[in-house]
Design a protein around this motif. Structure first.
Motif, PDB file in Angstrom:
ATOM      1  N   GLN A 270       1.078  -1.185   0.087  1.00 45.88           N
ATOM      2  CA  GLN A 270      -0.177   0.279   0.201  1.00 45.88           C
ATOM      3  C   GLN A 270       0.485   1.465  -0.160  1.00 45.88           C
ATOM      4  O   GLN A 270       2.248   1.424   0.347  1.00 45.88           O
ATOM      5  N   THR A 271       0.231   2.160  -0.712  1.00 45.80           N
ATOM      6  CA  THR A 271       0.883   3.516  -0.540  1.00 45.80           C
ATOM      7  C   THR A 271       0.220   4.414   0.204  1.00 45.80           C
ATOM      8  O   THR A 271      -1.225   4.540   0.298  1.00 45.80           O
ATOM      9  N   THR A 272       1.016   5.931   0.503  1.00 46.11           N
ATOM     10  CA  THR A 272       0.427   7.296   1.088  1.00 46.11           C
ATOM     11  C   THR A 272       0.805   8.383   0.984  1.00 46.11           C
ATOM     12  O   THR A 272       2.382   8.408  -0.395  1.00 46.11           O
ATOM     13  N   LEU A 273       1.075   9.852   0.922  1.00 42.92           N
ATOM     14  CA  LEU A 273       1.279  10.108   0.870  1.00 42.92           C
ATOM     15  C   LEU A 273       2.467  11.233   1.392  1.00 42.92           C
ATOM     16  O   LEU A 273       2.208  10.650   2.625  1.00 42.92           O
ATOM     17  N   LYS A 274       3.260  11.331   1.235  1.00 42.15           N
ATOM     18  CA  LYS A 274       4.863  11.567   2.779  1.00 42.15           C
ATOM     19  C   LYS A 274       4.574  12.672   2.342  1.00 42.15           C
ATOM     20  O   LYS A 274       5.125  13.550   3.787  1.00 42.15           O
TER      21      LYS A 274
ATOM     22  N   ALA B  91      -1.708   8.846   5.327  1.00 40.23           N
ATOM     23  CA  ALA B  91      -2.736   8.211   6.498  1.00 40.23           C
ATOM     24  C   ALA B  91      -1.945   7.089   6.864  1.00 40.23           C
ATOM     25  O   ALA B  91      -1.276   6.133   5.843  1.00 40.23           O
ATOM     26  N   ASP B  92      -2.954   6.446   7.674  1.00 44.13           N
ATOM     27  CA  ASP B  92      -1.687   4.590   7.626  1.00 44.13           C
ATOM     28  C   ASP B  92      -2.571   3.954   7.250  1.00 44.13           C
ATOM     29  O   ASP B  92      -3.298   4.242   6.397  1.00 44.13           O
ATOM     30  N   PRO B  93      -1.521   2.470   6.855  1.00 45.86           N
ATOM     31  CA  PRO B  93      -1.917   1.364   6.553  1.00 45.86           C
ATOM     32  C   PRO B  93      -3.738   1.501   6.261  1.00 45.86           C
ATOM     33  O   PRO B  93      -4.339   1.515   7.345  1.00 45.86           O
TER      34      PRO B  93
ATOM     35  N   LEU C 170      -6.107   9.522  -7.326  1.00 45.86           N
ATOM     36  CA  LEU C 170      -5.741   8.890  -6.597  1.00 45.86           C
ATOM     37  C   LEU C 170      -5.142   7.399  -7.685  1.00 45.86           C
ATOM     38  O   LEU C 170      -3.949   6.754  -7.099  1.00 45.86           O
ATOM     39  N   SER C 171      -6.574   6.567  -7.858  1.00 48.02           N
ATOM     40  CA  SER C 171      -6.608   5.404  -8.236  1.00 48.02           C
ATOM     41  C   SER C 171      -5.758   5.202  -9.224  1.00 48.02           C
ATOM     42  O   SER C 171      -4.980   4.264  -9.037  1.00 48.02           O
ATOM     43  N   GLY C 172      -5.499   6.264 -10.295  1.00 48.92           N
ATOM     44  CA  GLY C 172      -4.164   5.987 -11.376  1.00 48.92           C
ATOM     45  C   GLY C 172      -3.144   6.338 -10.781  1.00 48.92           C
ATOM     46  O   GLY C 172      -1.860   5.618 -11.895  1.00 48.92           O
ATOM     47  N   LEU C 173      -2.670   7.101 -10.676  1.00 50.85           N
ATOM     48  CA  LEU C 173      -1.389   7.168  -9.737  1.00 50.85           C
ATOM     49  C   LEU C 173      -1.210   6.176  -8.578  1.00 50.85           C
ATOM     50  O   LEU C 173      -0.049   5.961  -8.132  1.00 50.85           O
ATOM     51  N   GLY C 174      -1.942   5.120  -8.083  1.00 54.13           N
ATOM     52  CA  GLY C 174      -1.748   3.672  -7.072  1.00 54.13           C
ATOM     53  C   GLY C 174      -1.429   5.024  -5.974  1.00 54.13           C
ATOM     54  O   GLY C 174      -0.770   4.116  -4.881  1.00 54.13           O
ATOM     55  N   ILE C 175      -2.142   5.409  -5.235  1.00 50.40           N
ATOM     56  CA  ILE C 175      -2.951   5.868  -4.157  1.00 50.40           C
ATOM     57  C   ILE C 175      -3.044   5.575  -3.326  1.00 50.40           C
ATOM     58  O   ILE C 175      -5.267   5.636  -2.991  1.00 50.40           O
TER      59      ILE C 175
ATOM     60  N   GLN D 239       4.262   7.398  -0.456  1.00 53.43           N
ATOM     61  CA  GLN D 239       5.098   6.492   0.514  1.00 53.43           C
ATOM     62  C   GLN D 239       4.690   5.349   0.468  1.00 53.43           C
ATOM     63  O   GLN D 239       3.664   5.069   0.366  1.00 53.43           O
ATOM     64  N   ILE D 240       5.769   4.140   0.579  1.00 49.73           N
ATOM     65  CA  ILE D 240       5.573   2.940   0.195  1.00 49.73           C
ATOM     66  C   ILE D 240       4.912   2.455   1.786  1.00 49.73           C
ATOM     67  O   ILE D 240       5.907   2.637   2.773  1.00 49.73           O
ATOM     68  N   GLN D 241       4.491   1.586   2.089  1.00 56.83           N
ATOM     69  CA  GLN D 241       3.663   1.216   3.943  1.00 56.83           C
ATOM     70  C   GLN D 241       4.120  -0.061   3.425  1.00 56.83           C
ATOM     71  O   GLN D 241       3.913  -1.146   2.821  1.00 56.83           O
ATOM     72  N   ALA D 242       4.303  -0.960   5.045  1.00 63.01           N
ATOM     73  CA  ALA D 242       4.628  -2.550   4.962  1.00 63.01           C
ATOM     74  C   ALA D 242       3.574  -3.102   5.044  1.00 63.01           C
ATOM     75  O   ALA D 242       3.756  -4.157   5.664  1.00 63.01           O
ATOM     76  N   VAL D 243       2.530  -2.355   3.929  1.00 61.04           N
ATOM     77  CA  VAL D 243       0.997  -3.576   4.510  1.00 61.04           C
ATOM     78  C   VAL D 243       1.099  -4.401   2.701  1.00 61.04           C
ATOM     79  O   VAL D 243       0.791  -3.410   2.248  1.00 61.04           O
ATOM     80  N   LYS D 244       0.586  -5.614   2.095  1.00 62.75           N
ATOM     81  CA  LYS D 244       0.263  -5.978   1.451  1.00 62.75           C
ATOM     82  C   LYS D 244      -0.804  -5.028   1.045  1.00 62.75           C
ATOM     83  O   LYS D 244      -1.595  -4.493   1.689  1.00 62.75           O
ATOM     84  N   ARG D 245      -1.061  -5.040   0.110  1.00 60.76           N
ATOM     85  CA  ARG D 245      -1.971  -4.316  -1.037  1.00 60.76           C
ATOM     86  C   ARG D 245      -3.607  -5.030  -1.706  1.00 60.76           C
ATOM     87  O   ARG D 245      -2.880  -6.730  -2.594  1.00 60.76           O
TER      88      ARG D 245
END
Length: 316
Positions: free
Chosen positions: A9-13, A36-38, A90-95, A127-133
């Protein structure tokens, strides 16, 4: 699989802010995007306008209206309108996870496309987060019809949209556009396509309380002579169908997870998109929740089914 799917998963930095007006209510509005959190998903919070702290999640279960735009929440009470261009970005960029603060009832239209949202998110960084998408993989065809219009989901090894529109106006006519979606193709081929309308409909829309903020700065306008009256003309030769694809991407983002499959429509719109999404998610045999599983020391990957939580965001 023959597609490049992000594993995490990803979020903004960082926080980023945009301001503008609502295309329908014509009112000024500011919108703030926060990391935001995963597993947060996309959450709108109304601030500073008498509805302090009221949250609305960007899910199909929150759709309150689909007349000319997609409205989340109660149209007669607390709501956020015209969310489709933002959600498409958001969807198109993968956020995946963003906490959004908004001080009005309608998302700013900006230039009528998703381009300025893309620029803002690029400024904030990802920001890449440590939870699977998790993804929604289409397992069988699901179709819905409404008169001459129809929409369907079909199994496909990727994320693909095939949009077909057909207008009586010779300025538009029939246009078809199909593309596999990833951040690069979204940026180049879809994000800059603007909303559009007809000059002959303006007075009727105004009387109904719509298009109060519409202008040549944020809309492609077709005049009474069936010609585009914007001085700069079109951004793409087939900008109209590309914008319909942009709308569809935003509407289907309300599933709460990305698709592995193909969405097709003919003469579609917000109402048909929402109905197709509800039809799909009401049939648990039509889709599977999957995530990436890496093998051979991370050099290969496959999508495997996972057990979805009882209150998963894609449930309606």
């Amino acid at each position: 699989m023959g597609i490049d799917l992000h594993e995490y998963q990803t979020t903004l930095k960082s926080r980023v802010t945009l301001s503008g007006i609502g295309v329908h209510n014509g009112k000024p509005v500011s919108i703030h995007f926060n990391p935001a959190d995963p597993d947060t998903g996309i959450v709108f919070t109304r601030v500073g306008d008498g509805h302090e702290g009221r949250e609305i999640r960007a899910l199909v279960s929150e759709i309150g209206a689909t007349d000319l735009c997609t409205v989340l929440g109660d149209p007669a009470g607390v709501h956020v309108a015209t969310v489709e261009h933002l959600l498409a970005a958001l969807s198109g960029l993968g956020i995946d996870n963003v906490a959004i603060e908004i001080d009005g009832s309608e998302v700013p239209v900006l230039d009528g496309s998703a381009a300025m949202y893309v620029e803002a998110f690029d400024q904030a960084g990802m920001q890449i987060q440590a939870v699977k998408r998790r993804y929604i993989r289409i397992m069988k065809p699901v179709r819905i019809e409404n008169g001459a219009s129809w929409a369907e989901f079909r199994p496909y090894d990727g994320t693909r949209f095939e949009i077909d529109i057909d207008f009586e106006s010779p300025a538009i006519g029939r246009q078809f556009f199909a593309i596999d979606i990833d951040p690069e193709t979204f940026r180049a081929e879809i994000s800059r396509a603007r909303t559009f309308g007809f000059m002959k409909d303006v007075e009727r829309l105004w009387a109904a309380g719509y298009a109060l903020g519409s202008s040549l700065e944020n809309s492609v306008v077709i005049g009474d002579d069936n010609r585009v009256i914007n001085m700069g003309g079109l951004r793409y030769k087939n900008e109209f169908v590309r914008h319909k694809m942009l709308d569809a991407m935003g509407d289907l983002a309300l599933a709460g997870a990305r698709f592995i499959g193909c969405f097709r429509s003919y003469r579609g719109g917000h109402k048909l998109n929402a109905a197709a999404l509800r039809r799909l998610l009401s049939d648990r045999s039509a889709f599977q929740i999957v995530e990436t599983s890496r093998r051979e020391r991370g050099r290969s990957a496959e999508m495997v089914a996972v057990n979805a939580p009882v209150y998963a965001p894609w449930m309606i």
